[in-house]
Design a protein around this motif. Structure first.
Motif, mmCIF file in Angstrom:
data_model
loop_
_atom_site.group_PDB
_atom_site.id
_atom_site.type_symbol
_atom_site.label_atom_id
_atom_site.label_comp_id
_atom_site.label_asym_id
_atom_site.label_seq_id
_atom_site.Cartn_x
_atom_site.Cartn_y
_atom_site.Cartn_z
ATOM 1 N N THR A 184 0.863 -1.168 0.000
ATOM 2 C CA THR A 184 0.000 0.000 0.000
ATOM 3 C C THR A 184 0.900 1.219 0.000
ATOM 4 N N ARG A 185 0.726 2.069 -0.964
ATOM 5 C CA ARG A 185 1.612 3.242 -1.025
ATOM 6 C C ARG A 185 1.242 4.216 0.094
ATOM 7 N N VAL A 186 2.205 4.984 0.503
ATOM 8 C CA VAL A 186 2.003 5.951 1.571
ATOM 9 C C VAL A 186 2.264 7.333 1.013
ATOM 10 N N PRO A 187 1.211 8.074 0.702
ATOM 11 C CA PRO A 187 1.442 9.416 0.188
ATOM 12 C C PRO A 187 2.126 10.297 1.248
ATOM 13 N N VAL A 209 10.246 5.390 0.559
ATOM 14 C CA VAL A 209 9.246 4.496 1.151
ATOM 15 C C VAL A 209 8.365 3.967 0.027
ATOM 16 N N LEU A 245 3.612 -0.146 2.295
ATOM 17 C CA LEU A 245 3.467 -0.998 3.470
ATOM 18 C C LEU A 245 2.969 -2.351 3.021
ATOM 19 N N MET A 246 3.527 -3.389 3.614
ATOM 20 C CA MET A 246 3.020 -4.713 3.266
ATOM 21 C C MET A 246 2.655 -5.485 4.516
ATOM 22 N N ASN A 247 1.815 -6.477 4.293
ATOM 23 C CA ASN A 247 1.307 -7.283 5.388
ATOM 24 C C ASN A 247 2.131 -8.552 5.458
ATOM 25 N N ILE A 284 2.795 -5.248 10.037
ATOM 26 C CA ILE A 284 2.894 -4.305 8.929
ATOM 27 C C ILE A 284 4.345 -3.870 8.790
ATOM 28 N N THR A 342 7.317 -1.843 6.573
ATOM 29 C CA THR A 342 7.597 -0.812 5.583
ATOM 30 C C THR A 342 8.585 -1.369 4.562
#
Lengths: 148, 764
Positions: free
Chosen positions: A38-41, A47, A50-52, A57, A59
């Protein structure tokens, strides 16, 4: 036997473009295939997202961007090298995973003065392998990314 | 609380104390031994000191005088050691280890019979004391020589016999104090202690011993619990996938297996969740002591009552509550409850009561801390708040008593005229408030002068799971905690085009007459370019959020769902980004960011500044151009239309609660500034008579001489300066203000029509 092993250290190796990089095997928690992130704006370009990782979680950092390399042109999916850090595991995205190699510490040499640019701060030195150089990544400084 | 309950509660406390102390004693053995090797290890010394200090403190609280005394002398010896006044000698270490043994022995007595046993340990106490005062005793001398001779290599050489002997002599020694043999034997004692610590349960002792309390409970690292919780979460996801999968394969065995998996997973999940729950008693247990000490030092007599101590809360929340609770309780005793004399002269019982109450209510835990003290003087709070520029006088006038009292939660507020050693030490109520808000709670104060103060804290059951709204923007999911959510508004593209207005370049939406600033999430996250007023908007989803007192509309692409989400902290690389409060894992296993509404509001505060600047800029410019202008108060009479009232005819703006409205004759009246003020409704209807609950009545007060009339309007919208074309000195009946048709209300005229007798003298 113990005599010869004393100065040997194992490194997990991986490739980033034409760089042959390595980190101490003890610093690596695991190596996994590319995971959806999941990108982090609003954060640094380093960065990746984020991944599971089994409910944790993690980074994922774009190591290419960290070392100032251009984005990969290859179609091949990136690999995650999950390294341990004081703040929990952090994943480094690399092009390709290599072997775990055991190298004699005597083959170590600090980075040449001519190594410049973003990479200099992140390379601890080089291991002179028989037909290649193994650059040792300074994980601590690689992981120090400013948020903004 | 009945006596029986009290005893039970006490037993519980003692049991906990025993478990805790046994653990710390084992730790102490190890620490003391390690300290002998590295006497300069100050961290370790400090840790030993803390442990002994804790045992001493708790034993004092639980009234075990012997235990307290033994621990006390030990602690006194540790103070100069910790401060580096002198170094640790072998002899000191021996005696400290003896102290540990003595404590352990007393604890065993307490555990088996509930009393401390009949030994008095005077000898040990005397030795520890002489060590502290530095009196050279024979022991010190013999032992100060020994470190050189008695190298570690020698120690194991001590054979088993003296060990057993000294074991006996140690138990026997208090019965025959000053026995000379003791000193001779002292060199054998390190061996004893060492042996004991390496084998915490010597075989001889464990025989015939009933199971110790320490065996029935296990202490688990919270990190491990968190990890288990994560794994269970993952298991739930895998289970969901398997159930989905099993439905496609119509194999009865597979379905049966997956159903079993389903049940077990659910049970496991509940079990793991339960491990994190603890009764609030754990946070309360230290408070009676705090109150006792504090009330004694203030010369007050305070009794603590507890209700609902079994109410369970998530461990993390409980930990976070401890400090705020202690602070509130200290405040109550120090400032709330009066001295016995004052109380008696006010006709109250001399003994003050501090009541702690906890109960569940709708997914929340309510905690009340009530004292029957003097209450908070709202007048003093008001003065102080104005004096400290926290609020203006006008704001203060509009505040209810309750609102005034809650001002003490503002940063920089302290009414304590004198700083006592209890309060006024820099931890204000604002810190309490921040701490409670950090765990998603709210705090409210109610106080009645002379009757007491009640603090009400409302906190979620668990921090880990919160209800959230899931929204999607630019393809990514984001979670918004529901606490800050006010409402959702959807505008189709046509309405979006007409109803989203722009002040300069800032989009606003008129939500029931109030201007709601709009914030586009994708713009805030820098995923998209800023929109222009010319852009044709498509349908718009507005999430109306409340950040502090400022509502704003967050525009997102789609609103998916509300869900209970498991909050996970942000990684260290993202902590500095105030826009995110955390992360969570969605049902499909992907990671979603949780938006921090306050952070987001702060980030876009630039916009609101810009907006107000733009407005004042316009106003200044136009005043220069034209002086033939009138200041108008723009109101909504209550029917979504707009009306303007000349500001010159407005005395004040007030807010009344509809419950304050009383009937007198044919009209509604309120008590206002010691007088009866009639109310008229601009829109002709009375909201007070229509709805049962309490609503705020926005009232424009019209004053003429001493007579006042309240004109109730739906909403106060704005104050503008507008040029009016007055024909023949009369006001036009409507005009265009801020591009909207606005009716102009002649307030004196209306009041005169409604109350001719009241205004006759002044207006005529």
């Amino acid at each position: 036997m113990s005599e010869t092993n004393r100065n040997r250290e194992s490194y997990c190796t991986f490739r980033l473009g034409n760089l042959n990089l390595g980190v101490e095997v003890n610093d690596v928690q695991e190596v996994i295939r590319y995971q959806p992130t999941t990108r982090v704006p609003l954060t640094s370009a380093v960065v990746h997202g984020l991944m599971n990782l089994r409910g944790q979680i993690v980074t994922a950092l774009d190591l290419r961007s960290r070392l100032g390399l251009p984005a990969s042109q290859s179609e091949k999916p990136l690999m995650n090298v999950v390294v341990r850090s004081p703040d929990g595991p952090i994943s480094l995205l690399v092009d390709e995973i290599g072997d775990v190699v055991e190298v004699d510490q005597e083959r170590f040499e600090p980075p040449p003065e001519t190594l410049q640019g973003a990479q200099r701060g992140f390379i601890r030195g080089a291991m002179k392998l028989d037909n290649d150089l193994l650059l040792l990544l300074d994980t601590a400084s690689v992981l120090q990314v400013d948020a903004a | 609380m009945t006596t029986e309950n009290a005893v039970e509660g006490f037993d519980e406390v003692v049991k906990e104390f025993l478990v805790e102390s046994y653990e710390s004693l084992d730790q102490l053995d190890g620490d003391l031994l390690a300290l002998e090797d590295t006497p300069e290890d100050l961290d370790r010394l400090a840790s030993i000191f803390r442990t002994v200090h804790t045992i001493k403190g708790t034993s004092g609280f639980l009234a075990f005088p012997k235990l307290e005394r033994v621990a006390h002398v030990g602690e006194s010896l540790l103070v100069p050691l910790r401060d580096g006044d002198f170094g640790l000698t072998r002899n000191m270490a021996d005696n400290l280890l003896h102290m540990v043994d003595a404590i352990r022995e007393i604890l065993r007595h307490i555990e088996s019979d509930g009393v401390e046993g009949d030994q008095d340990y005077e000898d040990l106490v005397a030795r520890l004391e002489s060590l502290r005062s530095g009196e050279p005793t024979t022991e010190v001398q013999t032992d100060s020589d020994s470190p050189e001779e008695d190298t570690p290599g020698h120690r194991p050489a001590v054979d088993a016999e003296p060990v057993i002997e000294s074991n006996e002599s140690q138990i026997a020694e208090p019965e025959s104090p000053n026995k000379p043999a003791l000193k001779i034997e002292s060199t054998a004692k390190p061996a004893l202690s060492r042996q004991k610590s390496s084998e915490p349960e010597p075989a001889a002792e464990s025989v015939d011993r009933p199971q110790s309390v320490a065996d029935s409970t296990v202490r688990i690292d919270v990190d491990l619990l968190d990890k288990l919780m994560n794994l269970v979460g993952e298991l739930v996801l895998s289970r969901n996938q398997i159930i989905q999968f099993s439905e496609t394969i119509e194999d009865p065995a597979m379905i049966a297996a997956s159903q079993r998996l389903n049940l077990i997973t659910t049970e496991l999940q509940e079990g793991v969740m339960k491990t994190r729950m603890q009764p609030i008693r754990n946070a309360w247990s230290k408070l009676p002591r705090v109150v006792r000490d504090l009330s004694a030092s203030c010369g007050k007599d305070v009794e603590v009552q507890m209700e609902g101590a079994d109410t369970e809360l998530d461990k993390t929340i409980l930990e976070a509550l401890k400090d705020p609770l202690t602070h509130i309780v200290r405040n109550s005793v120090d400032h709330g409850i009066e001295s016995a004399e004052t109380r008696q002269s006010n006709g109250k019982p001399a003994k003050g009561v501090l009541c702690l109450r906890a109960f569940h209510e709708g997914g929340h835990v309510n905690i009340e801390i009530a004292d029957d003290g003097g209450g908070i003087d709202s007048e003093r709070v008001r003065e102080k708040a104005i004096e400290k520029n926290l609020i203006t006088e006008e704001q203060a006038d509009r505040m209810s008593e309750r609102e005034l009292i809650n001002l003490i939660l503002l940063p920089g507020f302290s009414t304590a005229a004198k700083v006592t050693n209890v309060s006024g030490r820099g931890v204000g109520m604002d810190v309490v408030k921040t701490n409670i808000e950090r765990i998603g709670g709210t705090i409210d104060i109610q106080s009645e002068a002379g009757q007491g103060t009640t603090l009400r804290i409302k906190i979620p059951l668990t921090l880990a799971i919160v209800p959230a709204l899931i929204v999607k923007t630019d393809g990514d999911q984001y979670a918004i905690p529901q606490v800050s959510l006010l409402e959702l508004v959807r505008l189709d593209s046509e309405r979006a085009r007409s109803q989203i207005e722009f002040i300069h370049e800032t989009p606003v939406y008129r939500l029931r007459g109030n201007l709601l600033p709009l914030v586009y999430l994708d713009e805030q996250l820098e995923l998209k370019q800023k929109r222009h007023p010319e852009d044709q908007p498509e349908s718009v989803n507005i999430v109306v959020l409340q950040a502090e007192d400022q509502p704003f509309g967050l525009v997102v692409d789609t609103i998916t769902d509300t869900q209970e989400i498991v909050v996970k902290p942000l990684g260290c690389h993202l902590k500095n980004v105030a826009t995110y409060a955390g992360t969570t894992i969605m049902g499909d296993g992907t990671v979603a960011l949780i938006l921090d509404v306050f952070g987001l509001a702060n980030k876009c505060s630039v916009l609101s500044e810009h907006r107000s600047r733009a407005l004042t800029h316009d106003a200044n410019e136009s005043i220069e151009q034209n002086s033939n202008r009138q200041e108008m108060l723009i109101v909504d009479p209550g029917d979504q239309s707009r009306a303007a009232i000349q500001l010159t005819s407005v005395a004040r703006l007030e807010e009344f609660d509809s419950t304050q409205v009383e009937r007198s004759g044919n009209s509604d009246v309120v008590q206002y500034r010691g007088k009866i003020m009639p109310l008229i409704y601009l829109n002709g209807y009375s909201p007070a008579s229509q709805c049962e609950g309490s609503t705020r009545l926005n009232t424009v007060v019209f004053a003429s001489d001493e007579n006042r009339v309240g004109v109730v309007v739906g909403k106060i919208l704005d104050i503008v300066s507008e040029q009016l074309d007055s024909a023949n000195g009369n006001l036009p009946s409507r005009c265009v203000v801020q591009d909207r048709v606005t009716e102009i209300v002649d307030l004196p005229q209306i009041v005169r029509a409604s109350f001719p007798e009241l205004m006759a003298s002044s207006i005529a």
